[in-house]
Design a protein around this motif. Structure first.
Motif, short mmCIF file in Angstrom:
data_model
loop_
_atom_site.label_atom_id
_atom_site.label_comp_id
_atom_site.label_asym_id
_atom_site.label_seq_id
_atom_site.Cartn_x
_atom_site.Cartn_y
_atom_site.Cartn_z
N ASN B 420 0.87 -1.18 0.00
CA ASN B 420 0.00 0.00 0.00
C ASN B 420 0.91 1.23 0.00
O ASN B 420 1.60 1.50 0.99
CB ASN B 420 -0.89 -0.02 1.24
CG ASN B 420 -1.91 1.09 1.21
OD1 ASN B 420 -1.73 2.10 0.54
ND2 ASN B 420 -3.00 0.89 1.94
N PRO B 421 0.91 1.97 -1.10
CA PRO B 421 1.90 3.04 -1.23
C PRO B 421 1.84 4.08 -0.11
O PRO B 421 2.84 4.72 0.20
CB PRO B 421 1.57 3.68 -2.58
CG PRO B 421 0.36 3.02 -3.07
CD PRO B 421 0.08 1.81 -2.28
N ARG B 422 0.69 4.20 0.52
CA ARG B 422 0.57 5.20 1.59
C ARG B 422 1.50 4.89 2.75
O ARG B 422 1.88 5.79 3.50
CB ARG B 422 -0.86 5.20 2.14
CG ARG B 422 -1.81 6.09 1.39
CD ARG B 422 -3.21 5.82 1.86
NE ARG B 422 -3.53 6.51 3.12
CZ ARG B 422 -4.69 6.34 3.77
NH1 ARG B 422 -5.57 5.50 3.31
NH2 ARG B 422 -4.93 7.00 4.87
N PHE B 423 1.79 3.62 2.94
CA PHE B 423 2.39 3.24 4.22
C PHE B 423 3.83 2.77 4.13
O PHE B 423 4.36 2.24 5.10
CB PHE B 423 1.54 2.14 4.88
CG PHE B 423 0.13 2.59 5.16
CD1 PHE B 423 -0.10 3.80 5.78
CD2 PHE B 423 -0.94 1.80 4.81
CE1 PHE B 423 -1.39 4.22 6.04
CE2 PHE B 423 -2.24 2.21 5.06
CZ PHE B 423 -2.46 3.43 5.68
N GLN B 424 4.46 2.97 2.97
CA GLN B 424 5.78 2.37 2.81
C GLN B 424 6.79 2.86 3.84
O GLN B 424 7.55 2.08 4.40
CB GLN B 424 6.27 2.59 1.39
CG GLN B 424 5.59 1.62 0.44
CD GLN B 424 5.89 1.88 -1.00
OE1 GLN B 424 6.46 2.91 -1.36
NE2 GLN B 424 5.49 0.96 -1.85
N THR B 425 6.76 4.17 4.09
CA THR B 425 7.71 4.71 5.07
C THR B 425 7.50 4.06 6.43
O THR B 425 8.43 3.68 7.13
CB THR B 425 7.50 6.23 5.23
OG1 THR B 425 7.08 6.74 3.98
CG2 THR B 425 8.75 6.90 5.72
N TYR B 426 6.22 3.94 6.80
CA TYR B 426 5.92 3.35 8.11
C TYR B 426 6.47 1.94 8.21
O TYR B 426 6.98 1.52 9.24
CB TYR B 426 4.40 3.32 8.34
CG TYR B 426 3.78 4.68 8.44
CD1 TYR B 426 4.22 5.58 9.40
CD2 TYR B 426 2.75 5.06 7.59
CE1 TYR B 426 3.64 6.83 9.50
CE2 TYR B 426 2.18 6.30 7.69
CZ TYR B 426 2.62 7.19 8.64
OH TYR B 426 2.05 8.41 8.75
N VAL B 427 6.31 1.21 7.09
CA VAL B 427 6.74 -0.18 7.12
C VAL B 427 8.24 -0.26 7.36
O VAL B 427 8.71 -1.10 8.14
CB VAL B 427 6.36 -0.89 5.81
CG1 VAL B 427 6.92 -2.29 5.80
CG2 VAL B 427 4.86 -0.92 5.67
N VAL B 428 8.96 0.63 6.73
CA VAL B 428 10.41 0.61 6.90
C VAL B 428 10.75 0.83 8.38
O VAL B 428 11.57 0.12 8.95
CB VAL B 428 11.05 1.69 6.02
CG1 VAL B 428 12.54 1.78 6.32
CG2 VAL B 428 10.82 1.36 4.56
N ILE B 429 10.07 1.79 8.98
CA ILE B 429 10.34 2.04 10.41
C ILE B 429 9.90 0.84 11.24
O ILE B 429 10.62 0.36 12.11
CB ILE B 429 9.59 3.30 10.89
CG1 ILE B 429 10.01 4.51 10.05
CG2 ILE B 429 9.86 3.56 12.36
CD1 ILE B 429 9.15 5.74 10.27
N GLY B 430 8.71 0.33 10.91
CA GLY B 430 8.14 -0.75 11.71
C GLY B 430 8.97 -2.02 11.64
O GLY B 430 9.06 -2.76 12.62
N SER B 431 9.60 -2.25 10.49
CA SER B 431 10.33 -3.51 10.36
C SER B 431 11.55 -3.56 11.28
O SER B 431 12.09 -4.62 11.53
CB SER B 431 10.74 -3.75 8.91
OG SER B 431 11.45 -2.62 8.45
N LEU B 432 11.92 -2.40 11.79
CA LEU B 432 12.95 -2.39 12.83
C LEU B 432 12.54 -3.26 14.01
O LEU B 432 13.38 -3.81 14.72
CB LEU B 432 13.16 -0.96 13.35
CG LEU B 432 14.11 -0.06 12.58
CD1 LEU B 432 14.11 1.31 13.20
CD2 LEU B 432 15.51 -0.65 12.60
N GLY B 433 11.22 -3.35 14.19
CA GLY B 433 10.69 -4.12 15.30
C GLY B 433 11.15 -5.56 15.26
O GLY B 433 11.37 -6.19 16.30
#
Lengths: 492, 504
Positions: B420-433
């Motif tokens: 979902n193009p809206r959330f790509q940045t979030y995913v990058v941050i979240g994958s740090l988890g």
């Protein structure tokens, strides 16, 4: 003569109670030995049951009688049932309690029956003077009942406090009545209403003043803000069975009077079966504020209490706040909700006070410490208390939740007082905190000493008898709801 | 038709009554009756799994009849692809927990009675399709939970119990308001969740609150969301969780983490999504951000813990964040991943809590590092090999090692969210988890199990048969679903597909 007889017939339940009262007197005079056993209690319960049967017989068609002084409609019928039931249960509670001494049991029964007649009168009055008579009858005898333990300082204090507050409230109220009489030239509900409507919104300050004064008197009876201050002290000082009775009986009677005055005098019925305030009197916002203040004061004051009787006293103030919410919209669903709430409240609140009474008999005090671990030694008592407490908090499966559901529903339905509904639910979260303190003492804290306590069968029967309707009404309430609606439909 | 869902729901209630009637002096009888009673819903759960129609999104095993006529309240039970994984999780975990609770010695009757009552509440929540019914079950669950934590819990049990109760009740009363509001704002008035979900009933309606005109659907959304978010728990409503999870007895922690947390996300998917799709889209970004915060915040908190159980508790906060992220992605992969993660987290956390319980029963503490800074456990792998092995499986499943269940769901979640193009940045941050998750779990493993043996624990006994028995089914699930997740994904596929058509 025929007319009078017919009128007296409509008053049959009250007459019946009065006759039993006389019977008690006579029997006591003839057989003094009977006074200390269960005989007066049995007679009281029989009187109440007989009156309930009579209520069912006379309550067929709504009618005003004794020249419009009193009315007999579905509303009266409902409250008669409630009062007689409360009186019967209270006398059952009292006769298992050490706080009502054996030697004065007959006096207790006499006073209880007297108050019951007064309450009944309050619910059926449609004339301000009759209402006043009813209220005074209830109040004055209540003063005596509060001071029932003559040798107990607390009980004396309770009685005195009740008396002083009651005197002031009565004086205010009768002044309000006189103003109304001066304004409209009548004491009869329907005639007052007619002249208020005829004024067509031309309502002066005096009418407002009269309204406020009358409210003060009734607020004292239902212990609503700002006339609630007496309640905790009186509830604490009075013998517990009498407290149980006070917290339900006279309170419900106050509600009966308040509802009837508000709905028939200061509001008019609209076509769709709802009500609207008489032109010029914007009642709803005022009731909303009073309701909010009552529940906030009740709940917040209860938080810091350590005496269970005081906790329940403040909680009963908070419950008045919830019930008043149902009046805010002046519509049918709200009033129906109040009626349902009163039924639910009757069972759960008497039950809760009953448990306190049993514990207080065992331990001789009523603070939270006295409840320590008592659930483990008397599981039936503990379970019943848990049911009453959760019901008072308003948790589903118990009748208290349905009461709140109906009340909040009526407010949300109207759309206008959402803040009040929000405040109401937040209040019930706050209330959980102090309610659960009781359960914590009973179940979570371990008793200091292993003691084997047994709940007498006499109490177990009664407590379970109140716990069952508390659960059943929480799971299936259609019949009661229909009954409440029918009650309202015939309000004269 | 045989009312299978009601039977599964009320058999435990019946069991509770039976247990209360049993004599007080025979705890083993009580335990075996509880095992027997919970085995029935488990067996029926297997039957449900086998006969569940995977090709349809409609409700199955439906029971519907009028309950309270004047308010149009129905007794309406049924399950679809969203509820069946949760139902299966519930019956399985309850059964295992009853066995895992063998060590409870005080108030055995009360304990098992409350436990069975709890199962009734949980089953009801996942099966109810009428809002009123749902709410009743939702709240009923609180009562046994309060007593289970408050009576059989640890040192701070009273505080933990009341905190849990107050938080959840706060959420519930908001839900109550929304429930009543939905009833009165729907035409015709109904509590039926499926009817409410038909045709965007609340869009465009407004209500006045504190003098402001507010859109009803968004208010409803927020009210429901807070109610569910407290249960998940979503940051910043999570503060009850470490208390409740840590103070509760082992089996209750398992139920809390394994089932109760899922009720929050289940509720959002069951109510917020289908009934208020517009508001859900409006709040998507918000949910995504909260999900990311949960992942990272939970992971960082977990890393700082010295108490093993608290670490596992915070790891739950982190892992529920993945569910939020997956849900907020509005993609098939993401939502499938979210629901799968709900199931997988249920099994892997249950294992972790059970394992923590095992060591606590032996050592009577759970310190990784003692509060005074001295070493807690250390190198115990040498003395308890079986325990270490199972712990390793649970741990790797939890941190998402490929081949174990956690990996599939986390991968799906991030895959979905990233597409979902809206959330790509979030995913990058979240994958740090994921990295942080590996860090705190492995660090814990290293400090507790590896390295030189702390001599204090050289006599530590390995797991007994009962303990291994409770963990084996979960172990098997974790491994099987890690290799082949289709048994669970198949169950929910059609339902999620239909749900997502609302958002396309």
């Amino acid at each position: 003569m025929g007319e009078t007889l017919h009128n007296v017939m409509l008053l049959a339940p009250e007459v019946c109670i009065t006759l039993f009262l006389c019977l008690l007197f006579i029997v006591d005079g003839l057989f003094p030995s009977l006074r200390s056993n269960r005989f007066p209690m049995i007679l009281t319960v029989v009187a109440c049951i007989a009156s309930m049967i009579l209520t069912a017989k006379v309550g067929k068609t709504p009618a005003a009688y004794f020249g419009g002084m009193v009315v007999n409609d579905g509303f009266t019928t409902f409250f008669r049932y409630l009062f007689f039931f409360t009186a019967a249960v209270s006398s059952y509670v009292a006769f298992g309690s050490k706080e009502v001494e054996a030697k004065s049991r007959i006096e207790f029964s006499l006073l209880l029956l007297c108050v019951t007649v007064g309450m009944s009168l309050m619910a059926s009055a449609s004339n301000l003077l009759v209402l006043y008579m009813g209220i005074e009858m209830v109040s004055i005898i209540s003063f005596v009942m509060a001071g029932f333990r003559r040798d107990n300082l607390r009980s004396n204090e309770a009685s005195f406090k009740y008396l002083v507050f009651g005197g002031v409230a009565s004086a205010l109220m009768i002044y309000g009545f006189s103003l109304i009489y001066g304004l409209t030239g009548s004491l009869n509900y329907s005639q007052i209403a007619a002249s208020l409507i005829a004024a067509q919104g031309n309502v002066g300050l005096i009418t407002w003043l009269a309204l406020v004064l009358i409210y003060s008197g009734l607020a004292y009876k239902i212990s609503a803000f700002p006339m609630h201050f007496w309640a905790p002290d009186v509830y604490e000082g009075a013998p517990t069975p009498i407290t149980a009775f006070f917290s339900v009986g006279p309170k419900a009677a106050g509600f009966a009077a308040l509802l009837r005055i508000l709905l028939t005098v200061f509001a008019v019925k609209t076509g769709d079966g709802n009500w609207k305030a008489v032109e010029g009197l914007s009642l709803t916002s005022i009731i909303a504020v009073i309701s909010a203040a009552t529940m906030i004061v009740g709940n917040l004051s209860a938080l810091g209490q350590t005496n269970v009787k005081r906790i329940l006293a403040y909680s009963s103030i908070a419950h008045v706040g919830y019930m008043l919410m149902g009046l805010v919209t002046l519509d049918r669903s709200g009033i129906t909700a109040i009626i349902f709430y009163l039924i639910a409240y009757c069972a759960m609140n008497i039950g809760a006070f009953w448990v306190v009474g049993v514990v207080s008999n065992i331990r001789g005090r009523e603070d939270l410490e006295a409840f320590r671990g008592i659930g483990w030694s008397m599981p039936v008592l503990g379970t019943c208390m848990a049911i009453f407490i959760f019901s008072l908090t308003g948790i589903p499966m118990f009748s208290g939740f349905i009461g709140k559901f109906l009340i909040f529903g009526s407010v949300i339905k109207s759309g206008g007082f959402l803040w009040l509904a929000l405040l109401g639910v937040l209040n019930s979260v706050v209330s959980l905190y102090y309610y659960v303190k009781i359960l914590k003492s009973m179940w979570l804290d371990k008793p200091e000493t292993e003691e084997s306590l047994r709940l007498p069968f006499y109490h177990a029967v009664g407590l379970v008898g109140l716990a069952i309707p508390t659960i059943v009404l929480g799971l299936y309430f259609t019949p009661i709801l229909e009954f409440a609606e029918k009650t309202l439909a015939t309000l004269l | 038709m045989f009312p299978i869902l009601s039977v599964m729901t009320y058999i435990p209630l019946l069991g509770m009554i039976i247990i209360l009637a049993l004599p007080r002096n025979n705890p083993n009888l009580v335990r075996w009756v509880a095992v027997g009673v919970t085995a029935i819903p488990l067996a029926l759960g297997v039957y449900l799994y086998l006969s569940f129609d995977r090709s349809t999104a409609s409700m199955q095993f439906v029971e519907q009849f009028d309950w309270i006529k004047p308010f149009n309240i129905q007794y309406y039970m049924g399950i679809d692809g969203l509820s069946i994984p949760m139902v299966l999780l519930t019956v399985l975990l309850t059964f295992l927990c009853v066995i895992a609770s063998w060590g409870i010695e005080t108030g055995v009757k009360g304990y098992y009675a409350m436990f069975l009552f709890l199962e009734t509440g949980m089953m009801g929540v996942f099966c109810a399709l009428d809002f009123f019914l749902f709410f009743v079950f939702w709240e009923i669950m609180l009562l046994p939970m309060y007593f289970l934590i408050g009576i059989w819990g640890g040192k701070e049990k009273v505080y933990a119990a009341i905190k849990f109760f107050l938080y959840t009740l706060f959420g519930s009363v908001l839900m109550l308001l929304v429930m009543v509001g939905m009833y009165y704002y729907s035409e015709p008035h109904t509590f039926n969740l499926l009817q409410l979900a038909q045709g965007h009933m609340f869009v465009g309606k407004t209500v006045v609150l504190f003098g402001h005109q507010l859109p009803v659907d968004k208010l409803f959304w927020i009210g429901l969301f807070i109610g569910f978010a407290i249960k998940v728990p979503v940051w910043p409503f999570h503060t009850w969780l470490p208390w409740a999870h840590v103070e509760a007895p082992t089996a209750v922690s398992v139920i809390l983490a394994g089932v109760l947390l899922k009720m929050g996300t289940y509720g959002i998917l069951r109510m917020n999504y289908p009934i208020l799709p517009e508001a859900t889209l409006w709040a998507a970004e918000f949910m995504m951000v909260l999900g990311i915060i949960n992942i990272l915040y939970g992971a960082f908190c977990a890393m700082a813990q010295k108490d093993l159980k608290k670490l596992v508790a915070y790891s739950s906060v982190s892992h529920m964040g993945y569910v939020m992220v997956g849900m907020a992605s509005f993609t098939t992969a993401g939502v499938n991943g979210a629901v799968l993660q709900m199931f997988n987290h249920g099994t892997s956390t249950a294992m972790l809590f059970l394992l923590v319980g095992v060591i606590y029963d032996r050592a009577h503490h759970r310190w990784i590092v003692k509060p005074d800074g001295s070493k807690g456990f250390g190198g115990i792998a040498a003395v308890v090999p079986v325990y270490t092995g199972i712990m390793a499986i649970a741990l790797f499943a939890s941190l998402g090692l490929p081949g174990l269940s956690g990996f599939i769901s986390e991968a799906l979640v991030f895959l979905g969210a990233f597409s979902n193009p809206r959330f790509q940045t979030y995913v990058v941050i979240g994958s740090l988890g994921i990295l942080l998750g590996a860090a705190y779990l492995l660090w814990m493993f290293m400090r507790v199990f590896l390295g030189p043996l702390n001599e204090e624990y050289k006599d530590l006994k390995d797991m007994n048969f009962r303990e291994v028995f409770t963990l084996m089914p979960l172990c098997a699930l974790v491994i099987v679903l890690g290799v082949y997740p289709m048994p669970v994904l198949n169950l929910m596929g059609s339902t999620i597909e239909k749900l997502l058509t609302l958002f396309s």
